[in-house]
Design an enzyme around this catalytic site. Sequence first.
Site, mmCIF file in Angstrom:
data_model
loop_
_atom_site.group_PDB
_atom_site.id
_atom_site.type_symbol
_atom_site.label_atom_id
_atom_site.label_comp_id
_atom_site.label_asym_id
_atom_site.label_seq_id
_atom_site.Cartn_x
_atom_site.Cartn_y
_atom_site.Cartn_z
ATOM 1 N N ASP A 118 0.897 -1.234 -0.154
ATOM 2 C CA ASP A 118 0.188 -0.046 -0.051
ATOM 3 C C ASP A 118 0.793 1.229 0.067
ATOM 4 O O ASP A 118 2.058 1.091 0.654
ATOM 5 C CB ASP A 118 -0.811 0.018 1.231
ATOM 6 C CG ASP A 118 -1.968 -1.098 1.209
ATOM 7 O OD1 ASP A 118 -2.493 -1.501 -0.069
ATOM 8 O OD2 ASP A 118 -2.562 -1.373 2.260
ATOM 9 N N ASP A 137 -6.960 -1.150 -4.818
ATOM 10 C CA ASP A 137 -8.238 -0.929 -3.822
ATOM 11 C C ASP A 137 -9.226 -0.075 -4.542
ATOM 12 O O ASP A 137 -10.721 -0.024 -4.499
ATOM 13 C CB ASP A 137 -7.748 -0.380 -2.451
ATOM 14 C CG ASP A 137 -6.868 -1.350 -1.869
ATOM 15 O OD1 ASP A 137 -7.131 -2.466 -1.872
ATOM 16 O OD2 ASP A 137 -5.976 -0.899 -0.846
#
Length: 158
Positions: A118, A137
């Site tokens: 991330d 995401d």
Amino acid sequence: MYPLLIAAAISLLLDQASKIGVVFGLDLVTRLHIDVLPPVLNFRYGENTGINFGLFDGDADTGRWVLVAVSLVISAAICIWAVRHHRQNLAMQISAGCVIGGALGNVVDRALYGYVLDFLNMSCCGFHNPFVFNVADVFIFAGAAGLIFFDGRVKNPA
């Protein structure tokens, strides 16, 4: 079927290219943070062994492979459902492809690294967001929203 596959491939490729470019190309893995357009857009290095927002976070290797298996089963189910019930609906095919491609992007991370990479952090208007996420995401969220928004079935009031 082709729009679904094309959307999935594009989502997967953009996710992986962004991770390679930002995390490794900009050396975020060592620098840990880069302020791009603070506070709106920042790069913050994160390793997510759980699901969204670190839920079910754990170091167990079993959990990693369970999440991989669950992601693959859900992706296959969405693909089958979209092909069977929404073959003629281009928006639904693309939306399903975005969900699948995003999920597969995170599967690739789990398989290669043991966690999901991330790096995106966004805050605005006095709100400080402590969480990081990735392009996969974004595709999962946008695709899921599209599946809801573009579903043309008439709802029967209860």
